[in-house]
Motif scaffolding. Structure first.
Motif, PDB file in Angstrom:
ATOM      1  N   ASP A  46       6.696   3.711 -10.876  1.00  0.00           N
ATOM      2  CA  ASP A  46       6.932   3.889  -9.038  1.00  0.00           C
ATOM      3  C   ASP A  46       5.116   3.408  -8.396  1.00  0.00           C
ATOM      4  OD1 ASP A  46       9.550   5.655  -8.194  1.00  0.00           O
ATOM      5  OD2 ASP A  46       8.295   6.665 -10.387  1.00  0.00           O
ATOM      6  N   ILE A  47       5.215   2.963  -7.838  1.00  0.00           N
ATOM      7  CA  ILE A  47       3.891   2.678  -7.314  1.00  0.00           C
ATOM      8  C   ILE A  47       3.785   3.023  -5.429  1.00  0.00           C
ATOM      9  CG2 ILE A  47       2.706   0.325  -5.720  1.00  0.00           C
ATOM     10  CD1 ILE A  47       4.882  -1.881  -7.639  1.00  0.00           C
ATOM     11  N   SER A  48       2.862   3.755  -5.794  1.00  0.00           N
ATOM     12  CA  SER A  48       2.859   4.008  -3.435  1.00  0.00           C
ATOM     13  C   SER A  48       1.516   3.583  -4.377  1.00  0.00           C
ATOM     14  CB  SER A  48       2.492   5.988  -3.920  1.00  0.00           C
ATOM     15  OG  SER A  48       1.552   6.620  -3.079  1.00  0.00           O
ATOM     16  N   LEU A  49       1.385   2.829  -2.698  1.00  0.00           N
ATOM     17  CA  LEU A  49       0.037   2.509  -2.217  1.00  0.00           C
ATOM     18  C   LEU A  49       0.321   2.455  -1.083  1.00  0.00           C
ATOM     19  CD1 LEU A  49      -0.282  -0.646  -4.509  1.00  0.00           C
ATOM     20  CD2 LEU A  49      -1.670   1.015  -4.554  1.00  0.00           C
ATOM     21  N   PRO A  50      -1.815   2.680   0.145  1.00  0.00           N
ATOM     22  CA  PRO A  50      -0.772   2.942   1.434  1.00  0.00           C
ATOM     23  C   PRO A  50      -1.273   1.390   2.319  1.00  0.00           C
ATOM     24  CG  PRO A  50      -2.876   3.912   0.578  1.00  0.00           C
ATOM     25  CD  PRO A  50      -2.249   4.064  -0.401  1.00  0.00           C
ATOM     26  N   MET A  51      -0.280   1.304   3.177  1.00  0.00           N
ATOM     27  CA  MET A  51      -0.655   0.216   3.757  1.00  0.00           C
ATOM     28  C   MET A  51      -0.730  -0.151   5.301  1.00  0.00           C
ATOM     29  SD  MET A  51       2.587  -1.596   1.942  1.00  0.00           S
ATOM     30  CE  MET A  51       1.996  -3.639   2.684  1.00  0.00           C
ATOM     31  N   ARG A  52      -1.083  -1.492   5.950  1.00  0.00           N
ATOM     32  CA  ARG A  52      -1.131  -1.345   6.886  1.00  0.00           C
ATOM     33  C   ARG A  52      -2.132  -2.915   6.959  1.00  0.00           C
ATOM     34  NH1 ARG A  52      -7.013  -3.152   9.128  1.00  0.00           N
ATOM     35  NH2 ARG A  52      -8.135  -2.211   7.761  1.00  0.00           N
ATOM     36  N   GLY A  53      -1.732  -3.752   8.471  1.00  0.00           N
ATOM     37  CA  GLY A  53      -1.576  -4.787   9.076  1.00  0.00           C
ATOM     38  C   GLY A  53      -3.528  -4.647   8.748  1.00  0.00           C
ATOM     39  N   ASP A  54      -3.635  -6.457   8.293  1.00  0.00           N
ATOM     40  CA  ASP A  54      -4.708  -7.270   7.884  1.00  0.00           C
ATOM     41  C   ASP A  54      -5.257  -7.436   9.402  1.00  0.00           C
ATOM     42  OD1 ASP A  54      -7.271  -8.435   7.902  1.00  0.00           O
ATOM     43  OD2 ASP A  54      -6.553  -9.328   5.569  1.00  0.00           O
ATOM     44  N   PRO A  55      -5.876  -7.087  10.620  1.00  0.00           N
ATOM     45  CA  PRO A  55      -6.170  -7.843  12.104  1.00  0.00           C
ATOM     46  C   PRO A  55      -6.749  -8.671  11.697  1.00  0.00           C
ATOM     47  CG  PRO A  55      -7.931  -6.262  10.110  1.00  0.00           C
ATOM     48  CD  PRO A  55      -6.792  -6.004   9.800  1.00  0.00           C
ATOM     49  N   ASP A  56      -7.344  -9.017  10.766  1.00  0.00           N
ATOM     50  CA  ASP A  56      -7.873 -10.923  10.408  1.00  0.00           C
ATOM     51  C   ASP A  56      -7.603 -11.713  10.139  1.00  0.00           C
ATOM     52  OD1 ASP A  56     -10.449  -9.569  11.281  1.00  0.00           O
ATOM     53  OD2 ASP A  56     -10.572  -8.710   9.149  1.00  0.00           O
ATOM     54  N   ASP A  57      -6.031 -11.204   9.549  1.00  0.00           N
ATOM     55  CA  ASP A  57      -5.288 -12.656   8.775  1.00  0.00           C
ATOM     56  C   ASP A  57      -3.758 -11.902   8.833  1.00  0.00           C
ATOM     57  OD1 ASP A  57      -4.195 -14.517   7.148  1.00  0.00           O
ATOM     58  OD2 ASP A  57      -5.290 -13.516   5.245  1.00  0.00           O
ATOM     59  N   ARG A  58      -3.616 -12.211  10.010  1.00  0.00           N
ATOM     60  CA  ARG A  58      -2.218 -11.484  10.146  1.00  0.00           C
ATOM     61  C   ARG A  58      -0.997 -13.104  10.422  1.00  0.00           C
ATOM     62  NH1 ARG A  58      -0.625  -6.394  11.342  1.00  0.00           N
ATOM     63  NH2 ARG A  58      -2.155  -5.858  13.059  1.00  0.00           N
ATOM     64  N   PRO A  59       0.088 -12.628   9.532  1.00  0.00           N
ATOM     65  CA  PRO A  59       0.873 -11.384   9.513  1.00  0.00           C
ATOM     66  C   PRO A  59       0.792 -10.938   7.996  1.00  0.00           C
ATOM     67  CG  PRO A  59       2.399 -12.858   8.445  1.00  0.00           C
ATOM     68  CD  PRO A  59       1.449 -14.111   9.170  1.00  0.00           C
ATOM     69  N   ARG A  60      -0.186 -10.932   7.551  1.00  0.00           N
ATOM     70  CA  ARG A  60      -0.493  -9.810   5.824  1.00  0.00           C
ATOM     71  C   ARG A  60      -0.885  -8.798   6.230  1.00  0.00           C
ATOM     72  NH1 ARG A  60      -2.698 -12.702   1.027  1.00  0.00           N
ATOM     73  NH2 ARG A  60      -2.856 -14.710   1.833  1.00  0.00           N
ATOM     74  N   GLN A  61       0.081  -7.822   4.858  1.00  0.00           N
ATOM     75  CA  GLN A  61      -0.489  -6.716   5.174  1.00  0.00           C
ATOM     76  C   GLN A  61      -1.535  -6.306   4.004  1.00  0.00           C
ATOM     77  OE1 GLN A  61       1.039  -4.364   7.175  1.00  0.00           O
ATOM     78  NE2 GLN A  61       1.623  -6.849   8.325  1.00  0.00           N
ATOM     79  N   LEU A  62      -2.586  -4.965   3.957  1.00  0.00           N
ATOM     80  CA  LEU A  62      -3.340  -5.084   2.959  1.00  0.00           C
ATOM     81  C   LEU A  62      -2.641  -3.352   2.472  1.00  0.00           C
ATOM     82  CD1 LEU A  62      -5.732  -3.525   4.611  1.00  0.00           C
ATOM     83  CD2 LEU A  62      -6.660  -5.539   5.127  1.00  0.00           C
ATOM     84  N   VAL A  63      -3.084  -3.315   1.359  1.00  0.00           N
ATOM     85  CA  VAL A  63      -3.850  -1.740   1.038  1.00  0.00           C
ATOM     86  C   VAL A  63      -4.792  -1.442   1.455  1.00  0.00           C
ATOM     87  CG1 VAL A  63      -3.824  -0.501  -1.122  1.00  0.00           C
ATOM     88  CG2 VAL A  63      -2.079  -2.402  -0.694  1.00  0.00           C
ATOM     89  N   CYS A  64      -4.373  -0.415   2.444  1.00  0.00           N
ATOM     90  CA  CYS A  64      -5.859   1.105   2.576  1.00  0.00           C
ATOM     91  C   CYS A  64      -5.627   2.122   2.405  1.00  0.00           C
ATOM     92  CB  CYS A  64      -6.212   0.547   4.464  1.00  0.00           C
ATOM     93  SG  CYS A  64      -7.480   1.482   5.453  1.00  0.00           S
ATOM     94  N   TYR A  65      -6.709   2.878   1.988  1.00  0.00           N
ATOM     95  CA  TYR A  65      -6.726   4.707   2.015  1.00  0.00           C
ATOM     96  C   TYR A  65      -7.374   4.689   2.782  1.00  0.00           C
ATOM     97  CZ  TYR A  65      -4.889   3.687  -3.096  1.00  0.00           C
ATOM     98  OH  TYR A  65      -4.461   2.778  -4.299  1.00  0.00           O
ATOM     99  N   GLU A  66      -7.340   4.343   3.906  1.00  0.00           N
ATOM    100  CA  GLU A  66      -8.356   4.982   5.099  1.00  0.00           C
ATOM    101  C   GLU A  66      -7.738   4.948   6.553  1.00  0.00           C
ATOM    102  OE1 GLU A  66     -12.311   5.391   7.597  1.00  0.00           O
ATOM    103  OE2 GLU A  66     -12.518   3.352   6.544  1.00  0.00           O
TER     104      GLU A  66
END
Length: 152
Positions: A46-66
């Protein structure tokens, strides 16, 4: 858009509302097949990694715990051949690029999908296929199961 396989469309507003509710409440079961660059040594996980869009490199998403939103994936190894791993992937949540990020990220499987131009290397195609979909019919509530096998 590069993912092959099943897709569901609602033909009426009522059907659309029913399907939306099923996706939101996680009543829809989805199974994907992916081909990864590398050899997995475990059979499932199982993988649990919080994600959000990368504001500097759309459409790339990134892992962000904050600021990231919960993203969870269960995976199962199908086979290892020629330095690549074929896996089933079961997203519990539905974040943009979730399966691709969970595959490629060093805290995930650390193996990008074959042909993933955003998180890996270009190939003839993205080796990610929506193979199986289970949902309740919007009107009759009968459980429907659709499956289309991948070409890889």
């Amino acid at each position: 858009m590069a993912t092959s396989g099943l897709l569901v469309f609602a033909l009426t507003k009522r059907a659309n509302k029913s399907l939306q509710k099923q996706f939101i409440t996680r009543g829809v079961q989805k199974r994907y097949v992916a081909l990864l660059e590398g050899e997995l040594t475990q059979n499932k996980g199982d993988i649990s990694l919080p994600m959000r869009g990368d504001p500097d490199d759309r459409p790339r998403q990134l892992v962000c715990y904050e600021h990231g939103k919960l993203a969870e994936t269960h995976w199962e190894l199908i086979e290892v051949r020629d330095g690549r791993s074929k896996v089933y992937m079961y997203p519990k949540t539905g974040r943009t690029h979730q399966l691709r990020v969970h595959s490629a990220h060093h805290l995930g499987l650390n193996m990008p999908m074959v042909g993933d131009t955003l998180y890996g290397e270009k190939s003839d195609r993205l080796h990610l296929h929506a193979e199986r979909l289970e949902l309740d019919h919007p009107y009759s509530k009968e459980r429907l199961v659709f499956q289309v096998d991948s070409e890889f």
